[in-house]
Scaffold this motif. Structure first.
Motif, PDB file in Angstrom:
ATOM      1  N   SER A 111       0.333  -1.220  -0.429  1.00 53.04           N
ATOM      2  CA  SER A 111       0.072  -0.282  -0.164  1.00 53.04           C
ATOM      3  C   SER A 111       1.199   1.121   0.096  1.00 53.04           C
ATOM      4  CB  SER A 111      -1.146  -0.202   1.421  1.00 53.04           C
ATOM      5  OG  SER A 111      -1.908  -1.126   0.948  1.00 53.04           O
ATOM      6  N   TYR A 112       1.864   1.280   0.530  1.00 52.09           N
ATOM      7  CA  TYR A 112       3.128   2.950   1.086  1.00 52.09           C
ATOM      8  C   TYR A 112       3.997   1.950  -0.010  1.00 52.09           C
ATOM      9  CZ  TYR A 112      -0.806   2.904   4.118  1.00 52.09           C
ATOM     10  OH  TYR A 112      -2.089   2.688   4.872  1.00 52.09           O
ATOM     11  N   ILE A 113       4.329   1.094   0.086  1.00 52.07           N
ATOM     12  CA  ILE A 113       5.820   1.455  -0.647  1.00 52.07           C
ATOM     13  C   ILE A 113       5.914   0.762  -2.385  1.00 52.07           C
ATOM     14  CG2 ILE A 113       8.359   0.285  -0.840  1.00 52.07           C
ATOM     15  CD1 ILE A 113       7.989  -0.071   2.346  1.00 52.07           C
ATOM     16  N   ASP A 114       7.066   2.453  -3.378  1.00 54.89           N
ATOM     17  CA  ASP A 114       6.709   1.876  -4.764  1.00 54.89           C
ATOM     18  C   ASP A 114       7.366   1.082  -5.136  1.00 54.89           C
ATOM     19  OD1 ASP A 114       4.298   3.719  -5.273  1.00 54.89           O
ATOM     20  OD2 ASP A 114       5.753   5.576  -4.284  1.00 54.89           O
ATOM     21  N   LEU A 115       8.233   0.728  -4.490  1.00 57.81           N
ATOM     22  CA  LEU A 115       9.043  -0.085  -5.089  1.00 57.81           C
ATOM     23  C   LEU A 115      10.125  -0.327  -3.713  1.00 57.81           C
ATOM     24  CD1 LEU A 115      11.165  -1.513  -7.644  1.00 57.81           C
ATOM     25  CD2 LEU A 115      12.184   0.309  -8.005  1.00 57.81           C
ATOM     26  N   THR A 116      10.392  -2.210  -3.848  1.00 54.73           N
ATOM     27  CA  THR A 116      11.488  -2.642  -2.766  1.00 54.73           C
ATOM     28  C   THR A 116      12.841  -2.929  -3.781  1.00 54.73           C
ATOM     29  OG1 THR A 116       9.071  -3.106  -1.321  1.00 54.73           O
ATOM     30  CG2 THR A 116      11.412  -3.910  -1.187  1.00 54.73           C
ATOM     31  N   MET A 117      14.019  -2.603  -2.906  1.00 60.60           N
ATOM     32  CA  MET A 117      15.349  -2.992  -3.258  1.00 60.60           C
ATOM     33  C   MET A 117      15.630  -4.560  -3.100  1.00 60.60           C
ATOM     34  SD  MET A 117      17.406   0.471  -4.765  1.00 60.60           S
ATOM     35  CE  MET A 117      16.582   1.180  -6.148  1.00 60.60           C
ATOM     36  N   CYS A 118      15.484  -5.533  -2.953  1.00 60.35           N
ATOM     37  CA  CYS A 118      16.205  -6.433  -2.415  1.00 60.35           C
ATOM     38  C   CYS A 118      17.288  -6.739  -2.968  1.00 60.35           C
ATOM     39  CB  CYS A 118      15.046  -7.906  -2.844  1.00 60.35           C
ATOM     40  SG  CYS A 118      13.066  -7.411  -2.644  1.00 60.35           S
ATOM     41  N   LEU A 119      17.955  -7.558  -1.614  1.00 61.11           N
ATOM     42  CA  LEU A 119      19.518  -7.579  -1.711  1.00 61.11           C
ATOM     43  C   LEU A 119      19.538  -8.914  -2.301  1.00 61.11           C
ATOM     44  CD1 LEU A 119      20.999  -6.339   1.586  1.00 61.11           C
ATOM     45  CD2 LEU A 119      20.070  -5.071  -0.504  1.00 61.11           C
ATOM     46  N   PHE A 120      18.729  -9.800  -1.930  1.00 60.66           N
ATOM     47  CA  PHE A 120      18.716 -11.854  -2.181  1.00 60.66           C
ATOM     48  C   PHE A 120      17.825 -11.815  -3.465  1.00 60.66           C
ATOM     49  CE2 PHE A 120      20.331 -10.960   2.068  1.00 60.66           C
ATOM     50  CZ  PHE A 120      22.033 -11.215   1.908  1.00 60.66           C
ATOM     51  N   GLN A 121      17.996 -12.482  -4.147  1.00 60.38           N
ATOM     52  CA  GLN A 121      17.108 -13.584  -5.381  1.00 60.38           C
ATOM     53  C   GLN A 121      15.779 -14.132  -4.256  1.00 60.38           C
ATOM     54  OE1 GLN A 121      17.708 -13.344  -8.713  1.00 60.38           O
ATOM     55  NE2 GLN A 121      15.164 -13.729  -8.462  1.00 60.38           N
ATOM     56  N   PHE A 122      16.041 -14.241  -3.802  1.00 52.99           N
ATOM     57  CA  PHE A 122      15.535 -14.864  -3.082  1.00 52.99           C
ATOM     58  C   PHE A 122      13.674 -14.154  -2.201  1.00 52.99           C
ATOM     59  CE2 PHE A 122      17.848 -14.769   0.871  1.00 52.99           C
ATOM     60  CZ  PHE A 122      16.522 -14.489   1.729  1.00 52.99           C
ATOM     61  N   GLU A 123      14.436 -13.062  -2.271  1.00 46.92           N
ATOM     62  CA  GLU A 123      13.513 -12.140  -1.685  1.00 46.92           C
ATOM     63  C   GLU A 123      12.769 -11.725  -2.944  1.00 46.92           C
ATOM     64  OE1 GLU A 123      15.573  -9.814   2.821  1.00 46.92           O
ATOM     65  OE2 GLU A 123      16.190 -10.241   0.516  1.00 46.92           O
ATOM     66  N   HIS A 124      13.676 -11.418  -4.211  1.00 46.59           N
ATOM     67  CA  HIS A 124      13.067 -10.661  -5.673  1.00 46.59           C
ATOM     68  C   HIS A 124      11.953 -11.695  -5.292  1.00 46.59           C
ATOM     69  CE1 HIS A 124      12.922  -8.536  -8.560  1.00 46.59           C
ATOM     70  NE2 HIS A 124      13.261  -9.624  -9.425  1.00 46.59           N
ATOM     71  N   ASP A 125      12.383 -12.774  -5.784  1.00 45.61           N
ATOM     72  CA  ASP A 125      11.224 -13.572  -6.229  1.00 45.61           C
ATOM     73  C   ASP A 125      10.089 -13.555  -5.433  1.00 45.61           C
ATOM     74  OD1 ASP A 125      12.961 -14.866  -8.048  1.00 45.61           O
ATOM     75  OD2 ASP A 125      13.685 -16.057  -6.995  1.00 45.61           O
ATOM     76  N   TYR A 126      10.135 -13.738  -4.147  1.00 49.20           N
ATOM     77  CA  TYR A 126       8.724 -13.831  -3.450  1.00 49.20           C
ATOM     78  C   TYR A 126       8.091 -12.500  -3.349  1.00 49.20           C
ATOM     79  CZ  TYR A 126       6.794 -13.397   1.610  1.00 49.20           C
ATOM     80  OH  TYR A 126       5.434 -13.148   2.349  1.00 49.20           O
TER      81      TYR A 126
END
Length: 375
Positions: free
Chosen positions: A140-155
């Motif tokens: 709802s409130y974050i336009d973009l999350t920058m992930c450090l790890f691939q498994f987080e990005h996939d999630y």
């Protein structure tokens, strides 16, 4: 052609978050098409890039952990929040970047996003591991999350969120040459070096150092060649660590901001769980990953955690490659036992460490900076 002016608001007060925030700001400033101004609160690296911060505000005030510590410091935290909010609104920032510290930053994401300001979270909140209900607020409130790890990005992608695989800066980290380290710190190559990283917060050091010292004394009793290298995150924490060492007979060296060099010559490290465990593994210093908090924190947090691992190296590999000693399991005897096991054949871990390093390579800060301009 004149450059576009971009006003950035940022909060990057954690030790590791400071480095990430600084790398992202540098990448933005390197773009020819934009002129960047930065406002907010950061550690030494972000501050060195020219950030406007309210008078009297210290980044260390945001370095709290657990459930009790934030409550004890609540008046200070609320004061910081109020002053930063006023700063961001008065300066009419274009983008807000929260680095790590997701609970503190969520207030700003919600407040600023509602005013039409683009909001970015660098370092994914660990919703995949605990408190998954936070995913609704993130969407709802974050336009973009920058992930450090691939498994987080996939999630995040599976959850339909806007996500960018930044990658971890440690993917480019290389060990210092042993010869150079030995000469620089006047170390004896015949000694067995063990690195001790007790954490980058005062509360961590006070919790962990007494146990680490007892473990080190047992290691030294079993191996008289043992020499302990202790890199403090800064001079203030160095003085605090020194106070815990005043009555020990250990052979050790304590300095500030030397983790990379010390880990590069240490086959084994004793590490408080966090980013340092990943740095140790990347540099080939096999980590014994340790965590202890007060009983109340542990009673609450242990019921919320869904992942079987707490150490970043084990999370990346999805297996308990390195020992994890948590709460009542964290004893001097347990650290000694795992030190002896890891010391037997450290080369057997090499292929898995290479696999772990490969899993951290993402799109990088230059691409991240360009993406921010397109929002």
């Amino acid at each position: 052609m004149s450059s576009k002016k971009l006003k950035i608001g940022i909060i990057a007060a954690e030790h590791s978050g400071d480095r990430l925030g600084a790398n992202l700001i540098k990448a933005l400033k390197n773009l020819d098409e934009v002129e960047v101004e930065v406002f907010g609160l950061g550690g030494p690296e972000v501050s060195s890039l020219g950030i406007s911060t309210p008078n009297g505000m210290k980044y260390q005030d945001l370095q709290v952990m657990g459930l009790v510590d934030p409550l004890l410091k609540l008046p200070k935290l609320l004061s910081i929040r109020k002053k930063l909010t006023a700063l961001f609104l008065n300066q009419k920032i274009d983008i807000f970047i929260g680095v790590d510290s997701p609970d503190f930053n969520m207030y700003f994401h919600k407040k600023l996003n509602g005013l039409g300001i683009k909001t970015i979270q660098v370092v994914s909140p660990s919703v995949w591991g605990w408190r998954e209900n936070r995913i609704k607020a993130i969407g709802s409130y974050i336009d973009l999350t920058m992930c450090l790890f691939q498994f987080e990005h996939d999630y995040y992608l599976k959850k339909g969120m806007n996500s960018f695989f930044l990658g971890h800066p440690f993917s480019h980290l290389k060990p210092s040459a042993s010869k150079d380290v030995l000469e620089k710190y006047e170390l004896n190559s015949s000694q067995d070096f063990i690195c001790i990283l007790p954490g980058s917060r005062k509360s961590e050091i006070l919790h962990m150092m007494p146990i680490f010292i007892q473990a080190a004394e047992r290691i030294f009793a079993s191996n008289p060649s043992a020499f302990f290298l202790i890199p403090a995150a800064n001079d203030e924490l160095k003085a605090l660590i020194q106070n815990t060492l005043d009555h020990t007979l250990l052979n050790y060296q304590l300095t500030s901001s030397t983790a990379k060099d010390y880990l590069s010559v240490s086959k084994v490290s004793i590490v408080t769980s966090g980013t340092a465990s990943l740095e140790a593994a990347v540099l080939g210093s096999l980590p014994i990953i340790c965590y202890k908090t007060n009983p109340f924190n542990y009673a609450v947090l242990s019921r919320m955690i869904k992942t079987p691992f707490i150490g970043l190296p084990n999370l990346l590999l999805q297996q308990p490659l390195f020992p994890e000693l948590v709460q009542h399991e964290l004893t001097p005897e347990a650290i000694l036992y795992h030190y002896q096991n890891l010391s037997l054949d450290p080369l057997q871990y090499q292929s898995r460490l290479e696999e772990m390093n490969a899993a951290m390579h993402g799109e990088g800060f230059e691409e991240a900076a360009r993406l921010l301009l397109s929002l």
